[in-house]
Structure formats: C-alpha cells, structure tokens
Design a protein around this motif. Structure first.
Motif, mmCIF file in Angstrom:
data_model
loop_
_atom_site.group_PDB
_atom_site.id
_atom_site.type_symbol
_atom_site.label_atom_id
_atom_site.label_comp_id
_atom_site.label_asym_id
_atom_site.label_seq_id
_atom_site.Cartn_x
_atom_site.Cartn_y
_atom_site.Cartn_z
ATOM 1 N N ARG A 56 0.929 -1.297 -0.061
ATOM 2 C CA ARG A 56 -0.153 -0.081 0.030
ATOM 3 C C ARG A 56 0.764 1.375 -0.148
ATOM 4 O O ARG A 56 0.563 2.229 -0.665
ATOM 5 C CB ARG A 56 -0.886 0.098 1.163
ATOM 6 N N GLN A 57 1.758 1.263 0.812
ATOM 7 C CA GLN A 57 2.624 2.526 0.756
ATOM 8 C C GLN A 57 3.677 2.532 -0.430
ATOM 9 O O GLN A 57 3.692 3.754 -0.876
ATOM 10 C CB GLN A 57 3.802 2.317 2.114
ATOM 11 N N ALA A 58 3.954 1.743 -1.013
ATOM 12 C CA ALA A 58 4.635 1.708 -2.189
ATOM 13 C C ALA A 58 3.641 2.223 -3.343
ATOM 14 O O ALA A 58 4.130 2.924 -4.531
ATOM 15 C CB ALA A 58 5.290 0.309 -2.938
ATOM 16 N N ARG A 59 2.417 1.892 -3.306
ATOM 17 C CA ARG A 59 1.676 2.409 -4.417
ATOM 18 C C ARG A 59 1.294 3.793 -4.106
ATOM 19 O O ARG A 59 1.123 4.455 -5.115
ATOM 20 C CB ARG A 59 0.159 1.512 -4.103
ATOM 21 N N GLU A 60 1.241 4.209 -3.016
ATOM 22 C CA GLU A 60 0.947 5.695 -2.670
ATOM 23 C C GLU A 60 2.038 6.611 -2.959
ATOM 24 O O GLU A 60 2.107 7.574 -3.453
ATOM 25 C CB GLU A 60 0.864 5.812 -0.988
#
Length: 104
Positions: A56-60
């Motif tokens: 999720r953090q990588a996508r953000e």
C-alpha cells in the motif's frame, strides 16, 4: 555509418540497463527507509500484514497516476517482491544475469 549505428545501439542498451539499475536502487531505498522508520510497527504485524502494508505504501508513493513520486518501474519491482508468493521481502537482490553483465 555502421560504427555510428553500433555506438547508438550500445548507448541505448547502456541507458536501458542504467534505468533498470536505478529502478532497483529506488525500490531498495524504499524498503530500507520503510523498515528503518517503521520497524516497531512492522514487528507487530504478521508477514502477510507487513507485505500488504508495504505494498500500500509503495502504491501511494510510486503509482504512475496518483503517487507522490510516480515510478511505475520501481512499483513493479516492489509489487513482485512484496507479493504473497515471495519467500522474502527484504533487500532486493540484483539478478545474477545483470551482475555478470555489470562485472560483479
């Protein structure tokens, strides 16, 4: 003209390899930074939760349209490394064939 074509092809190949290397470095930097800055929180999660959280953090951060620092290639590396099927979500190893080409 042939020497010029050969040089252009070699420079194009080198540029592509450098871009790939930069994407791997960017992905590794993301992992190191996330693990260092959030280690206490990550230690409390299961492996599955940790991977989902980091994805999720990588996508953000890297999503090509909505990310803070769009980088679809780095995101692709992280999606692969953080997928539920991977055995390890640690520092991203450089592929063996790339190491040989680079001279390692």
């Amino acid at each position: 003209m042939s020497a010029h074509t050969d040089m252009t092809a070699a420079l194009t190949a080198l540029t592509d390899r450098l871009r790939e290397l930069n994407d791997l470095v960017t992905a590794n930097h993301f992992m190191v930074e996330a693990m260092a800055s959030q280690q206490d929180q990550l230690k409390q999660m299961s492996v599955t939760e940790t991977r989902a959280f980091l994805r999720r953090q990588a996508r953000e951060k890297f999503h090509p349209e909505t990310g803070d620092a769009p980088n679809p290639a780095a995101l692709a590396v992280l999606e692969e490394v953080l997928s539920p099927n991977q055995q390890s979500a640690e520092i991203i190893a450089f592929p063996k064939e790339r190491q040989r080409r680079i001279g390692a």
